[in-house]
Write an enzyme that holds these catalytic residues in place. Structure first.
Site, PDB file in Angstrom:
ATOM      1  N   ASN A   1       0.867  -1.181   0.000  1.00 36.33           N
ATOM      2  CA  ASN A   1       0.000   0.000   0.000  1.00 36.33           C
ATOM      3  C   ASN A   1       0.901   1.228   0.000  1.00 36.33           C
ATOM      4  OD1 ASN A   1      -1.519   2.276   0.820  1.00 36.33           O
ATOM      5  ND2 ASN A   1      -3.028   0.974   1.829  1.00 36.33           N
TER       6      ASN A   1
ATOM      7  N   THR B   1       0.330   3.930   2.978  1.00 31.99           N
ATOM      8  CA  THR B   1       0.752   3.612   4.343  1.00 31.99           C
ATOM      9  C   THR B   1       2.245   3.267   4.373  1.00 31.99           C
ATOM     10  OG1 THR B   1      -0.013   1.333   4.047  1.00 31.99           O
ATOM     11  CG2 THR B   1      -1.519   2.853   5.124  1.00 31.99           C
TER      12      THR B   1
ATOM     13  N   GLY C   1       9.833  -6.791   4.803  1.00 28.65           N
ATOM     14  CA  GLY C   1       9.477  -5.837   5.851  1.00 28.65           C
ATOM     15  C   GLY C   1       9.861  -4.411   5.503  1.00 28.65           C
TER      16      GLY C   1
ATOM     17  N   GLU D   1      11.300  -1.152   9.668  1.00 29.17           N
ATOM     18  CA  GLU D   1      12.546  -0.757  10.324  1.00 29.17           C
ATOM     19  C   GLU D   1      13.621  -0.273   9.362  1.00 29.17           C
ATOM     20  OE1 GLU D   1      12.935  -3.424  14.128  1.00 29.17           O
ATOM     21  OE2 GLU D   1      11.831  -4.508  12.589  1.00 29.17           O
TER      22      GLU D   1
END
Lengths: 166, 770
Positions: free
Chosen positions: B664, B667, B734, B737
């Protein structure tokens, strides 16, 4: 005497130590107002008293006696406030915890700027204020955000400022 | 973190290196990769509206009849024992219901320390909690006061008088270095790595840098305070908490209080920021015990000071990075070692060397972390633990080497880009950091950087540009489970105990369920934040989204068989097997004859069922053992430094990312920016000040610990390669981070470019530039 909160009158608390923040959150379940530090450092508890932004954690409930308090719940009572809609549009939030304070602060800040109040970055203290990105950043620096939604918050506020100026 | 674990992981890796990739998870790329659907679109946050309205209920906002309030009292010495504790005045103060101390606290075993092998081990400290009179660090909980109102509890807490018998305690980082220990492994990686003869290669290298870098103590400082509302009914416990580990906390509380797991419910639908700090600490145990003792529902919302006192942050470090290079700038030696804090009662190894292992190709490596014990609140995982600060040291060193070589720092990095894991030789699943560097440099206007430091000026300001690379490992947690329900009204719900802390987890779950099931976004809802739902892993290691995605994939593979069974003989699908149908157009369709189809509504109506549910878990995450899988980044910074005051203002920041499919963009961009802003704080403003004489944190407030404010945050540009990872669910890796990783290096390198001054000690405050 009473405190008028979002249009409804409430009695001040019996315990004189109760802050406006704790009155809202613990006694009245108006939990849209948030707590982050209880010492005026983070801005999460920002509400409007008679239209001006105050840190409700540093305000005793008794100090709001006879005055009009508007919280995030009151700001959006008649459908989304333009700032609330703009925060959604510009993704000016992540966890959403600092968001009500940011929106309440922005609502009062727009009025301050329209009234010509200068800030630290205003070059000409006597001219009308034009809300540049730097002006918004400076004027919103009392509201911390840890997720890092700063860019979206400033974009959202600028978009509403431009609509109001038009 | 044992030697046994090193052997197990090492054996699994070498065995998997012989297993054909197509036999492993991701061997056949996820069919959703590359398909145009809801994934990849800018869906708005599904919880956005209730958040801007102030209607999202956080843990300290749940109303309960008879609720009482607690306040904590903290030790003022680092180590010793309580010689006298007088709580008489507190106990008789108005409204006070209970004072909890080691004298009346029930026997409770502390939660087991966080462990990679046990998802229910979620403790950040295994010290006894109010079990005896001993004090282990300055700020430890020594008492709690429960009263009818918060004001009464806060006041009574000030009436407790405590005398301590102080004992000798080491509280100095520098002094404790001599007693450092070497642990065998850092998370699932071996600690000590020696490859080639790195010291010898360094000594004979024609170009080398060899320096010490220091990073500061930090605290997470989520704006929402740690808080829980706990209620017992008989032996059933309900806890509204703000936590990154819902399922793990429920299991830990059940164990601690000796009740069956299904009698504990932890609810945490919204978390007001976590960043690694919202785990299991002493306050949950104290609050749950106190609620049981007073027989009333109880709320404990920590003060900001209490958060600093008992919730650890990021350890300070001292790191040595040395790089040797040949005349062309190719690395012949890469050495990274150093010290960080990990008390024996803590569990976070602050693995600042992990990123170094996969960042650059080098002929030899020598890597080792040492851990020191000082009497402090146990440090813990904070956004990109290890990588955020390890890249400060590494990327500063690369910049120093580039300067010595008179080579462009981007070019030097490109010259040393690895084409496989530099140490293990494992193939990358997908790796386009070189493209991230080139795209980022072009977009940022890197060619405008002055090669000679200190040459660009505007009035009192010196202008500089810097860059830094980042790498963060892909992690998929084993054991994620979800329940997928399709209803007769054509809607679907995905349920799991996942955590929404603002990352957009719930939103991207809805997007992927829509795509998997062929449903419109509006037909899909998600239930998360409740330990009664199938257990999702914790939110950590940038792993939650792919962990849940693998379970959603497994559930979506199970669902057609259930639906075909219900469809029966009169369905156009009759006779088809699960492998012969696809979910699309709000129902099932034959893969070979798409005209043979039936909607979920029709199937369930005929079967006269309201809904059908499947529960499934993701496959074991073997892909992360066979392949080198990393999110990577190239960060660019332009800033100015005042000649008069040393003040630094960051004017521009760009992050260029290679993190697989971006699920997305809206976001994701926010999450990248959020990490980068926390990186600005690490580089320039944030520091938890520990008084080294007393082990006491001296600035436990948001007024004295400076997180970046609006005025510190420039407009931040983020771009990404958007190349799917063929080995991961949805092609994603991910992103939570990687945003903070590399920023501190980019900022420090920009400061050098602006001023010619190399600051190797974070944060770069103005005094260091005068």
């Amino acid at each position: 005497m009473t405190i008028r909160i979002n249009g409804t009158d409430y009695d001040p608390p019996e315990d004189a130590r109760v802050s406006l923040l704790d009155l809202l959150r613990d006694r009245l379940q108006l939990t849209g107002t948030k707590v982050g530090c209880n010492q005026g450092a983070c801005g999460a508890c920002t509400v409007l008293i008679d239209g001006r932004r105050v840190l409700s954690c540093l305000t005793l409930a008794a100090q709001a006696d006879g005055r009009k308090v508007t919280t995030i719940e009151g700001l959006g009572a008649d459908g989304l406030h333009p700032l609330q809609a703009a925060f959604l549009e510009h993704d000016g939030l992540q966890c959403g915890y600092c968001t009500p304070g940011q929106i309440c602060a922005a609502a009062a800040m727009l009025v301050e700027a329209e009234a010509g109040m200068p800030s630290y970055v205003t070059a000409d203290l006597t001219a009308p204020v034009t809300l540049s990105r730097d002006e918004v950043r400076e004027r919103m620096s009392g509201n911390l955000c840890r997720c890092g939604a700063h860019n979206g918050i400033v974009d959202a506020i600028l978009s509403v400022a431009q609509e109001r100026a038009a | 973190m044992s030697r046994v674990q090193n052997v197990i992981v090492g054996t699994a890796r070498s065995a998997l290196s012989w297993v054909p990739a197509q036999w492993l998870p991701g061997g056949t790329p996820d069919p959703l990769i590359g398909r145009h659907g809801e994934i990849g679109r800018q869906a708005s946050r599904i919880d956005g509206e209730i958040k801007v309205r102030g209607e999202a209920r956080f843990a300290a906002e749940v109303a309960m009849d008879g609720l009482c309030y607690a306040t904590l009292v903290h030790s003022t010495i680092a180590r010793g024992r309580i010689a006298r504790l007088d709580s008489t005045a507190a106990e008789t103060a108005p409204g006070v219901l209970l004072v909890v101390t080691h004298r009346n606290m029930p026997k409770v075993a502390s939660p087991s320390l966080v462990s990679m092998s046990d998802p229910t081990a979620v403790g950040n400290s295994d010290l006894p909690i109010l079990q005896d009179d001993r004090v282990h660090y300055n700020g430890q909980v020594v008492a709690a006061v429960v009263a009818a109102t918060q004001e009464q509890a806060d006041h009574a807490a000030t009436l407790i008088a405590i005398d301590y018998e102080a004992a000798q305690a080491e509280t100095r980082f520098g002094q404790a270095k001599s007693g450092a220990r070497i642990i065998p492994s850092l998370l699932i990686e071996r600690n000590h790595l020696s490859f080639g003869k790195a010291e010898r290669e360094l000594a004979r290298a024609p170009h080398r840098v060899d320096n010490l870098y220091r990073t500061q103590w930090q605290n997470h400082n989520a704006i929402e305070l740690h808080a829980l509302t706990a209620a017992w009914v008989g032996d059933r416990l309900t806890v509204h908490d703000t936590t990154q580990m819902i399922a793990g906390e429920a299991a830990a509380l059940a164990k601690a209080f000796g009740i069956p797991r299904d009698q504990v419910q932890v609810l945490s639908p919204f978390v007001g920021g976590g960043f690694g700090g919202k785990g299991m600490w002493d306050h949950q145990i104290v609050a749950v015990a106190a609620a049981r003792m007073v027989g009333r529902p109880l709320r404990l919302q920590l003060s900001r000071e209490s958060v600093y006192r008992i919730v650890g942050g990021r350890s300070a470090t001292e790191q040595r990075v040395a790089i040797g290079a040949d005349a062309d700038g190719c690395f012949t030696a890469l050495l990274h070692d150093g010290w960080s804090v990990m008390p024996p009662y803590g569990a976070c190894p602050e693995a600042y060397t992990l990123g170094t292992r996969s960042a650059y190709r080098a002929k030899s490596f020598e890597i080792l972390q040492r851990h020191i014990d000082i009497a402090v609140v146990p440090n813990t995982f904070m956004r990109a633990p290890g990588e955020a600060i390890g890249t400060f040291a590494l990327e500063s060193a690369v910049d120093e080497l580039a300067h010595n070589l008179a080579m462009d720092p981007v070019e030097l990095r490109l010259r040393n880009m690895p084409d496989k894991h530099p140490i293990t030789g494992a193939p990358f699943s997908q790796h386009a950091q070189d493209q991230a560097w080139r795209d980022g440099a072009a977009r940022f206007g890197w060619e405008q950087r002055a090669a000679k430091p200190g040459t660009r000026r505007e009035g009192e300001w010196r202008i500089g540009m810097g860059c830094g690379g980042g790498s963060f490992p892909y992690v998929r947690m084993p054991g994620a489970a979800v329940r997928l329900t399709v209803r007769r009204d054509g809607t679907a719900t995905l349920a799991c105990s996942g955590q929404e802390m603002g990352m957009g987890t719930a939103t991207v779950v809805v997007q992927q369920v829509a795509d998997r099931l062929g449903l419109p976004l509006s037909a899909v809802t998600v239930e998360i934040g409740d330990s009664a739902l199938p257990a999702a892993p914790m939110a950590g290691g940038s792993s939650q989204t792919v962990s849940i995605a693998a379970a959603v994939l497994a559930a979506a593979e199970k669902l057609p068989a259930e639906l075909l069974r219900l469809a029966g003989n009169s369905s156009p699908l009759s006779g088809l097997r699960a492998g012969e149908v696809r979910m699309e157009g709000e129902g099932l369709a034959s893969a070979s004859e798409p005209a043979r189809r039936e909607t979920f509504r029709a199937i369930l109506s005929r079967a006269n069922l309201e809904e059908v549910s499947v529960t499934a878990s993701g496959t074991p995450p073997l892909e992360m053992l066979k392949f080198a899988m990393h999110s990577t980044a190239a960060m660019f910074c332009e800033l100015r430094v005042s000649d008069v005051t040393g003040e630094i203002r960051v004017d521009r920041l760009l992050g260029s990312f290679d993190c697989g499919t971006i699920l997305n963009p809206r976001t994701a961009a926010s999450q990248f920016r959020g990490g980068m802003i926390m990186g600005l704080g690490l580089a320039l403003t944030e520091e938890t000040l520990l008084d080294e004489r007393s082990g006491r944190i001296m600035n436990p407030t948001l007024a004295d610990y400076h997180v970046p404010v609006h005025m510190d945050v420039p407009q931040i540009d983020v771009i990404w390669t958007d190349i799917p990872d063929p080995r991961s669910p949805l092609g994603a890796r991910g992103i939570g981070e990687i945003g903070i990783t590399g920023i501190a290096g980019a900022v420090a390198n920009a400061v050098f470019n602006a001023t010619g001054k190399r600051v190797r000690d974070l944060p770069i405050t103005l005094d260091k530039l005068l």
